[in-house]
Design an enzyme around this catalytic site. Sequence first.
Site, PDB file in Angstrom:
ATOM      1  N   ALA A  24      -3.805  41.561  23.241  1.00  0.00           N
ATOM      2  CA  ALA A  24      -3.593  40.480  21.976  1.00  0.00           C
ATOM      3  C   ALA A  24      -3.196  39.125  22.454  1.00  0.00           C
ATOM      4  CB  ALA A  24      -2.259  41.020  21.431  1.00  0.00           C
ATOM      5  N   LYS A  25      -3.337  38.201  21.665  1.00  0.00           N
ATOM      6  CA  LYS A  25      -3.033  36.755  21.962  1.00  0.00           C
ATOM      7  C   LYS A  25      -2.611  36.079  20.674  1.00  0.00           C
ATOM      8  CE  LYS A  25      -3.187  34.344  25.617  1.00  0.00           C
ATOM      9  NZ  LYS A  25      -2.999  34.720  26.790  1.00  0.00           N
ATOM     10  N   GLY A  26      -1.571  35.152  20.901  1.00  0.00           N
ATOM     11  CA  GLY A  26      -1.250  34.381  19.484  1.00  0.00           C
ATOM     12  C   GLY A  26      -0.927  32.902  19.822  1.00  0.00           C
TER      13      GLY A  26
END
Length: 434
Positions: free
Chosen positions: A123-125
């Site tokens: 994931a990444k944000g």
Amino acid sequence: MADLRLPTDTIVRPDKDRFLNEENPFEAMMSRLDRAAKLLDLEPGIYKVLRSAEKEITVSIPVMMDNGEVEVFTGIRVLHNTSRGPAKGGIRFDMNVTLDEVKALAAWMTWKCAVVNIPFGGAKGGVICDPLKMSVGELERVTRRYTSGIIQTLGPDSDVPAPDVNTNERVMAWLMDTYSMHVGHTVNAVTTGKPVEMGGSLGRREATGRGVMITTVQALEYLKMNVTGATVAVQGFGNVGSIGAQLLQQAGCTVVAVSDRTGGWYNPKGIDVDDAIAYVKKHKTLDGYGHGEAVTNAQLLELDVDVLVPAALENVITTKNARNIRAKVICEGANGPTTAVAEEILDEKGIFVIPDILANAGGVTVSYFEWVQNRGGYYWTEQVVNDRLRDIMVNSFRDVLKLSTQHRVNMRTAAYMVAISRVATVHRLRGIYA
Ligand code: NAD
């Protein structure tokens, strides 16, 4: 040293038409996925699954600023693949955050977790904001509102963030607190990279640099090069670069050049890394350090050394300078320091590259240890953390090297092959839910 040049017919050349912009992270990641998928003969269905992100969330973040005005920021969270476990990946606060970039970085995390075989997806944000222009109070309000905006994805079993560009353990503490307030009890394991006092792991700060050291030593031993006295140049003297340099020096290497955003220093007799770290602690940067000859960052990359550790920025080894690189081993401490087209040139020159998804995976590995310790409520000594990290890094290096020699591909392609085949295997076992 053995001749490591690959037979030219086994160098998989990226499709040049797709590289009008060789520095686009999404293109770079996809080209590497494509090349590994082709070599693995991946079935089209699974290939399509791996090319797409599972979930993309965009939220608006209204925040009351210190001057009494409301500002609305945009926050993004992308979960690329959770087939192997909860999504894992950092959150960055930066004006340059884009959905395309976050998607690429989320997929990158899927491969990084798979290559070191920890049970996480990717994931990444990010939040589009300029944290350097914000007060601590404004940063806290942005963090809390962003956390509540993406709360439906967060959780120790679903999505576990970590710090990234311009976020730190304080931001993770606010995130953990906001999540805990929503669910009504303290949940340490919802994030990693927390302060040690509230469940962070010992050894996390040093973990990425330690992984850089371990994989570099593995590479030197494989290449039958002496670790003692091997010359090393390190670009970037922050968390990864300074600790990587320090541990390589402790392992017997001679660190001959270091640099940061202010430029670098070269001393063929060796730089005392502890002394340089103490200097940076006092003066914030290496500016004025003076123990050697001043070099630019561009010159540092082209020094005649055994090992080059790019540990600052992405896209520093490109078609413009790849032919001039003289190092025999490159250990990618940074994410994405080598463009896909430059990689082709490094292959032709026979340079042994330890790819980012392997070289800098020490950080996410100890994040995994943090999550395990939080869930077990039992905390390990730093020695236990370091020993387990070593086991994982050495085994992962060997897994990748084995595939690289078996298929006569470079270490990056082999790392993607290891990672993609692990994720694909789980998809095959789980099947398609209908
Ligand atoms: P950091 O902010 O602690 O340090 C960055 C260093 O790079 C600083 O010394 C800075 O002066 C230098 N730098 C900035 N601009 C530069 C330029 N133009 N030329 C040369 N040096 C420059 O960051 P970090 O945590 O050490 O991360 C470095 C790289 O490693 C990034 O690509 C990051 O994504 C990657 N990485 C970090 C971790 C981690 O655990 N910290 C894990 C995996 C990957």
